[in-house]
Design a protein around this motif. Structure first.
Motif, PDB file in Angstrom:
ATOM      1  N   SER A 295       0.831  -1.207   0.000  1.00  0.00           N
ATOM      2  CA  SER A 295       0.000   0.000   0.000  1.00  0.00           C
ATOM      3  C   SER A 295       0.864   1.255   0.000  1.00  0.00           C
ATOM      4  CB  SER A 295      -0.931  -0.003   1.214  1.00  0.00           C
ATOM      5  OG  SER A 295      -1.810  -1.107   1.176  1.00  0.00           O
ATOM      6  N   LYS A 304      -1.108   3.183  -9.594  1.00  0.00           N
ATOM      7  CA  LYS A 304      -1.506   1.963  -8.910  1.00  0.00           C
ATOM      8  C   LYS A 304      -2.490   2.217  -7.773  1.00  0.00           C
ATOM      9  CE  LYS A 304       2.727  -0.652  -9.896  1.00  0.00           C
ATOM     10  NZ  LYS A 304       3.836  -1.436  -9.312  1.00  0.00           N
ATOM     11  N   ARG A 306      -5.943   3.035  -6.154  1.00  0.00           N
ATOM     12  CA  ARG A 306      -7.358   3.014  -6.492  1.00  0.00           C
ATOM     13  C   ARG A 306      -8.000   4.370  -6.194  1.00  0.00           C
ATOM     14  NH1 ARG A 306     -10.421   0.408  -3.529  1.00  0.00           N
ATOM     15  NH2 ARG A 306      -9.073  -0.028  -1.745  1.00  0.00           N
ATOM     16  N   THR A 307      -9.241   4.545  -6.623  1.00  0.00           N
ATOM     17  CA  THR A 307      -9.940   5.817  -6.438  1.00  0.00           C
ATOM     18  C   THR A 307      -9.969   6.232  -4.980  1.00  0.00           C
ATOM     19  OG1 THR A 307     -11.338   5.336  -8.348  1.00  0.00           O
ATOM     20  CG2 THR A 307     -12.115   7.032  -6.814  1.00  0.00           C
ATOM     21  N   LYS A 310      -6.672   7.696  -4.000  1.00  0.00           N
ATOM     22  CA  LYS A 310      -6.454   9.044  -4.539  1.00  0.00           C
ATOM     23  C   LYS A 310      -7.203  10.076  -3.707  1.00  0.00           C
ATOM     24  CE  LYS A 310      -5.586   7.465  -9.258  1.00  0.00           C
ATOM     25  NZ  LYS A 310      -6.068   7.413 -10.652  1.00  0.00           N
ATOM     26  N   TRP A 321      -5.829   5.280   3.936  1.00  0.00           N
ATOM     27  CA  TRP A 321      -5.983   4.317   2.843  1.00  0.00           C
ATOM     28  C   TRP A 321      -5.255   3.010   3.171  1.00  0.00           C
ATOM     29  CZ3 TRP A 321      -2.764   2.466  -1.418  1.00  0.00           C
ATOM     30  CH2 TRP A 321      -3.500   1.766  -2.370  1.00  0.00           C
ATOM     31  N   GLU A 325      -7.095  -0.584   3.288  1.00  0.00           N
ATOM     32  CA  GLU A 325      -6.659  -1.770   2.566  1.00  0.00           C
ATOM     33  C   GLU A 325      -6.569  -2.980   3.499  1.00  0.00           C
ATOM     34  OE1 GLU A 325      -5.579  -2.011  -1.152  1.00  0.00           O
ATOM     35  OE2 GLU A 325      -7.300  -0.757  -0.616  1.00  0.00           O
TER      36      GLU A 325
END
Length: 391
Positions: A295, A304, A306-307, A310, A321, A325
């Motif tokens: 991550s 790499k 994901r939305t 971001k 994030w 994950e």
């Protein structure tokens, strides 16, 4: 034992393959659990003055939580919901404005996740796991116990540091335990128990030093991404299988007698993960390390991410994030009826025999059945990376 591990590992792999191929069993699981949503954040609500103590180092934090069932509402006097009718003479404007749970005029720190509670403020992170079995009792409220203990713990830590004293988390936890017992005794009489784990970033001369305090089977793990290794993790405390040390009603455990506090030297960029057993009962240590390292690496490669990642980067919450994950991967196992899990493996190692799809064992005169699957539980994760102030 080797045969069981080999067989169940194949089960985990085949279950994931089954998911990719659209297996009807997996579709049923997705439908039955689709309402469960992961919530993420950077810090939990707290006053401007947090547990920080002007340390030359700080924690960049993020948390993610997923409840196995909705949290039970806090009872009065901890929370008094406003009236739904303007014709009700008890309806007042001020009650409709502040909907946060309070105790004696102070908002209760942290957030609740099912029966869990997490706190992320300044250099202090905490993850408490309330024992959900109390939901079957009329006056049982494990979520209240888990939340109040971390609330009072944060207050005690602040008080200690304002006095410019060296932190003593075990003493602070003991005081928090006593305050929680008082708050939930007559006339309130709310029962419950909770495990508790916390990490507080301090310093020794010019080096970061982490104070880790634990009671029960929640966990703090310190990961060094540069070498992809675990440099520290708390030891689980169990009376017997599935009965961890815990604080609360009818428990013989107490911080003074049972809590363990370790001082862990850190390096800048070390990652601290605090978690309840909803994570570590479903993911092995090497999986947690792998998810954290991958991550963090993905965060440096925008293509790499994901939305969700971001959005986290744009809001300054990269570690939220990372925590998300971890929750996402744990959820895959928790909802998979064929997956091998650390929880299941510990059950086997504790002498449980395998008979036709269930584990049957005799533990302290209590007959129990354990399904062959991951463990569906509240999942609470805090991820934090050590940074130098101004760096």
């Amino acid at each position: 034992m080797l045969f069981i591990r080999a067989t169940t590992t194949v089960q985990r792999l085949s279950a994931r393959s089954c998911s990719r191929n659209g297996c009807s069993q997996r579709r049923w699981i997705a439908r039955s659990t689709r309402e469960r949503k992961t919530f993420v954040g950077i810090t939990t609500p707290h006053p401007e003055e947090s547990v920080d103590n002007n340390c030359p180092f700080h924690l960049d934090t993020g948390y993610a939580v997923l409840a196995k069932r909705p949290s039970r509402a806090f009872p009065p006097p901890f929370f008094s919901p406003p009236s739904g009718s303007f014709s009700d003479p008890l309806s007042t404007h001020d009650k409709s404005v502040d909907r946060r749970a309070q105790y004696r005029g102070q908002p209760i720190r942290g957030v609740t996740n099912g029966d869990d509670a997490v706190l992320v403020e300044g250099n202090l992170i905490c993850a408490n796991d309330g024992v959900g079995a109390w939901a079957t009792r009329d006056r049982g409220h494990a979520a209240l116990w888990s939340r109040l203990i971390l609330h009072f713990f944060a207050l005690e830590m602040e008080s200690t540091l304002r006095g410019e004293s060296q932190p003593d988390p075990v003493v602070c936890l003991q005081k928090a335990f006593e305050s929680t017992k008082k708050a939930t005794s007559e006339p309130n009489q709310w029962q419950g128990t909770t495990t508790t784990t916390s990490a507080f970033l301090y310093h020794a001369d010019t080096a970061p030093l982490l104070y880790v305090t634990n009671l029960g089977d929640s966990r703090v793990m310190v990961i060094r991404p540069s070498s992809a290794e675990v440099i520290y993790k708390t030891a689980e405390q169990w009376h017997w299988f599935d009965c961890p040390f815990q604080l609360g009603t009818n428990s013989v455990d107490s911080p003074k007698e049972n809590a363990v506090c370790d001082k862990v030297p850190l390096e800048v960029d070390d990652v601290v993960v605090a978690m309840t057993d909803g994570l570590c009962d479903n993911l092995w240590d090497h999986e947690i390390v792998d998810i954290v390292v991958k991550s963090l690496k993905a965060l440096t490669e925008e293509s790499k991410v994901r939305t969700a990642g971001k959005r986290a980067l744009e809001s300054g919450g990269a570690m939220s994030w990372v925590a998300e994950e971890l929750v996402r991967e744990a959820r895959v196992i928790a909802e998979d009826p064929f997956a091998e899990s650390p929880y299941m493996e510990r059950a086997v190692e504790d002498g449980i025999s395998y008979e036709g799809g269930t584990f049957q064992f005799q533990a302290h005169a209590l007959r129990q059945l354990i399904s062959v699957q991951g463990k569906l539980d509240d999942i609470s994760v805090i991820a934090a990376v050590c940074k130098r102030r101004g760096g």
